[in-house]
Motif scaffolding. Structure first.
Motif, PDB file in Angstrom:
ATOM      1  N   GLY A 260     100.054  45.539  40.192  1.00 51.16           N
ATOM      2  CA  GLY A 260     100.678  44.400  40.847  1.00 51.16           C
ATOM      3  C   GLY A 260     101.681  44.753  41.920  1.00 51.16           C
ATOM      4  O   GLY A 260     102.601  43.981  42.194  1.00 51.16           O
ATOM      5  N   SER A 261     101.513  45.904  42.551  1.00 49.46           N
ATOM      6  CA  SER A 261     102.499  46.360  43.532  1.00 49.46           C
ATOM      7  C   SER A 261     102.177  45.946  44.964  1.00 49.46           C
ATOM      8  O   SER A 261     103.052  45.964  45.825  1.00 49.46           O
ATOM      9  CB  SER A 261     102.611  47.897  43.487  1.00 49.46           C
ATOM     10  OG  SER A 261     103.071  48.317  42.227  1.00 49.46           O
ATOM     11  N   TYR A 262     100.924  45.616  45.221  1.00 46.63           N
ATOM     12  CA  TYR A 262     100.508  45.268  46.572  1.00 46.63           C
ATOM     13  C   TYR A 262      99.522  44.108  46.525  1.00 46.63           C
ATOM     14  O   TYR A 262      98.993  43.752  45.482  1.00 46.63           O
ATOM     15  CB  TYR A 262      99.838  46.461  47.272  1.00 46.63           C
ATOM     16  CG  TYR A 262     100.701  47.679  47.385  1.00 46.63           C
ATOM     17  CD1 TYR A 262     101.651  47.793  48.401  1.00 46.63           C
ATOM     18  CD2 TYR A 262     100.587  48.722  46.477  1.00 46.63           C
ATOM     19  CE1 TYR A 262     102.454  48.905  48.503  1.00 46.63           C
ATOM     20  CE2 TYR A 262     101.391  49.855  46.576  1.00 46.63           C
ATOM     21  CZ  TYR A 262     102.331  49.935  47.596  1.00 46.63           C
ATOM     22  OH  TYR A 262     103.121  51.037  47.690  1.00 46.63           O
ATOM     23  N   GLY A 263      99.261  43.521  47.669  1.00 43.18           N
ATOM     24  CA  GLY A 263      98.181  42.550  47.812  1.00 43.18           C
ATOM     25  C   GLY A 263      98.244  41.399  46.843  1.00 43.18           C
ATOM     26  O   GLY A 263      99.279  40.757  46.643  1.00 43.18           O
ATOM     27  N   ILE A 264      97.121  41.118  46.197  1.00 40.71           N
ATOM     28  CA  ILE A 264      96.992  39.974  45.304  1.00 40.71           C
ATOM     29  C   ILE A 264      97.945  40.089  44.118  1.00 40.71           C
ATOM     30  O   ILE A 264      98.595  39.114  43.734  1.00 40.71           O
ATOM     31  CB  ILE A 264      95.536  39.855  44.820  1.00 40.71           C
ATOM     32  CG1 ILE A 264      94.608  39.552  46.007  1.00 40.71           C
ATOM     33  CG2 ILE A 264      95.407  38.764  43.758  1.00 40.71           C
ATOM     34  CD1 ILE A 264      93.137  39.755  45.705  1.00 40.71           C
ATOM     35  N   GLY A 265      98.031  41.265  43.537  1.00 38.13           N
ATOM     36  CA  GLY A 265      98.918  41.452  42.391  1.00 38.13           C
ATOM     37  C   GLY A 265     100.367  41.180  42.732  1.00 38.13           C
ATOM     38  O   GLY A 265     101.103  40.559  41.946  1.00 38.13           O
ATOM     39  N   LEU A 266     100.793  41.634  43.897  1.00 47.46           N
ATOM     40  CA  LEU A 266     102.168  41.399  44.324  1.00 47.46           C
ATOM     41  C   LEU A 266     102.430  39.915  44.526  1.00 47.46           C
ATOM     42  O   LEU A 266     103.489  39.394  44.147  1.00 47.46           O
ATOM     43  CB  LEU A 266     102.459  42.174  45.611  1.00 47.46           C
ATOM     44  CG  LEU A 266     103.857  42.017  46.211  1.00 47.46           C
ATOM     45  CD1 LEU A 266     104.925  42.480  45.228  1.00 47.46           C
ATOM     46  CD2 LEU A 266     103.968  42.777  47.521  1.00 47.46           C
ATOM     47  N   GLU A 267     101.486  39.205  45.122  1.00 50.78           N
ATOM     48  CA  GLU A 267     101.635  37.764  45.303  1.00 50.78           C
ATOM     49  C   GLU A 267     101.751  37.060  43.955  1.00 50.78           C
ATOM     50  O   GLU A 267     102.536  36.117  43.789  1.00 50.78           O
ATOM     51  CB  GLU A 267     100.446  37.193  46.081  1.00 50.78           C
ATOM     52  CG  GLU A 267     100.463  37.496  47.560  1.00 50.78           C
ATOM     53  CD  GLU A 267     101.653  36.855  48.259  1.00 50.78           C
ATOM     54  OE1 GLU A 267     101.927  35.666  48.011  1.00 50.78           O
ATOM     55  OE2 GLU A 267     102.312  37.546  49.051  1.00 50.78           O
ATOM     56  N   MET A 268     100.978  37.511  42.986  1.00 53.00           N
ATOM     57  CA  MET A 268     101.069  36.933  41.651  1.00 53.00           C
ATOM     58  C   MET A 268     102.427  37.207  41.029  1.00 53.00           C
ATOM     59  O   MET A 268     103.036  36.337  40.404  1.00 53.00           O
ATOM     60  CB  MET A 268      99.967  37.498  40.763  1.00 53.00           C
ATOM     61  CG  MET A 268      98.582  37.077  41.152  1.00 53.00           C
ATOM     62  SD  MET A 268      97.395  37.563  39.901  1.00 53.00           S
ATOM     63  CE  MET A 268      97.940  36.547  38.551  1.00 53.00           C
ATOM     64  N   ALA A 269     102.900  38.441  41.183  1.00 54.54           N
ATOM     65  CA  ALA A 269     104.203  38.798  40.613  1.00 54.54           C
ATOM     66  C   ALA A 269     105.315  37.933  41.197  1.00 54.54           C
ATOM     67  O   ALA A 269     106.221  37.489  40.482  1.00 54.54           O
ATOM     68  CB  ALA A 269     104.482  40.276  40.862  1.00 54.54           C
ATOM     69  N   LYS A 270     105.248  37.671  42.495  1.00 56.43           N
ATOM     70  CA  LYS A 270     106.258  36.838  43.152  1.00 56.43           C
ATOM     71  C   LYS A 270     106.283  35.434  42.561  1.00 56.43           C
ATOM     72  O   LYS A 270     107.353  34.869  42.290  1.00 56.43           O
ATOM     73  CB  LYS A 270     105.982  36.757  44.653  1.00 56.43           C
ATOM     74  CG  LYS A 270     106.238  38.041  45.417  1.00 56.43           C
ATOM     75  CD  LYS A 270     105.848  37.875  46.889  1.00 56.43           C
ATOM     76  CE  LYS A 270     106.094  39.143  47.679  1.00 56.43           C
ATOM     77  NZ  LYS A 270     105.653  39.015  49.092  1.00 56.43           N
TER      78      LYS A 270
END
Length: 231
Positions: free
Chosen positions: A10-20
């Motif tokens: 979840g550090s970049y891209g789709i995963g990061l957006e989800m984490a946010k």
């Protein structure tokens, strides 16, 4: 109600957006190789490489309400020039990494919990040069449906099948304006996807308000899989 949600990659891209999005209301754990983009978010980072690490040795919650596996690959090559190493690597990161991780955390999933995996539009719509990634993602779709049946009604399992999404993983395919325009024109909605587009659907599937959805492969693909608008 605050939930425990584990994101793999979840550090970049789709995963990061989800984490946010998810970290605003839930306790989010991100297991990934790096945490460069996570420092400003209220998440717990767990150093983890899906190819080499054993998640059972990491400090993850005893109980989970949501799980998402984000690691993937895009190796687009003619089959005649593709080595077996490429196919094996695609299967390892996309499918076997997922299976190992699910094996580790399945007994931690709470009643009414949700799991989300990622496929590709190319599984259901044959596309040249996609043999390796389609095989790996197709395995995910079959695995997810069987898992959903086996663990119903306790755990819901769904798959998102995107078309091309503008993330670091696809930067080679969208490296200039001409490529972006060409790829956009292939879609009925005349644009490529964004990380936000896909993260929205994943967040929707994790939400207990949408608890009558399981065993589904959902296309979030700008109409690519179902519409032919060429004249």
């Amino acid at each position: 109600m605050e939930k425990n949600i584990l994101l793999i990659g979840g550090s970049y891209g789709i995963g990061l957006e989800m984490a946010k999005t998810l970290s605003k209301d839930h306790k989010v754990y991100v297991a990934s190789r790096s945490n460069d983009e996570l420092s400003n978010l209220d998440v717990t980072h767990i150093p983890f490489d899906a190819l080499t690490d054993d998640l059972s040795e990491k400090q993850i919650p005893e109980q989970l309400d949501g799980f998402v596996y984000c690691p993937g690959s895009i190796n687009l090559k003619p089959f005649k020039t593709m080595g077996m190493d490429t196919i094996q690597k695609d299967m390892e990161i996309n499918f076997f990494g997922l299976v190992r991780t699910v094996k580790t955390i399945m007994n931690r999933m709470n009643e009414g919990s949700s799991m989300v995996f990622f496929s590709t539009v190319a599984v259901g719509t044959g596309m040249p040069f996609h043999t390796s990634v389609s095989a790996a993602k197709g395995a995910i779709e079959g695995f997810a449906r069987a898992l959903a049946a086996e663990y119903a009604p306790k755990v819901r399992v769904n798959v998102i099948a995107p078309s091309l999404v503008d993330t670091p993983l696809s930067e080679r395919l969208l490296s200039n304006d001409k490529k972006k325009e060409m790829m956009s024109e292939r879609h009925p909605l005349k644009r490529v996807g964004t990380a936000h587009d896909i993260a929205n659907m994943a967040t929707f599937l994790l939400d207990s308000n949408n608890s009558w959805i399981t065993g589904q492969v959902i296309g979030v693909d700008g109409g690519m899989s179902s519409l032919n608008v060429s004249s």
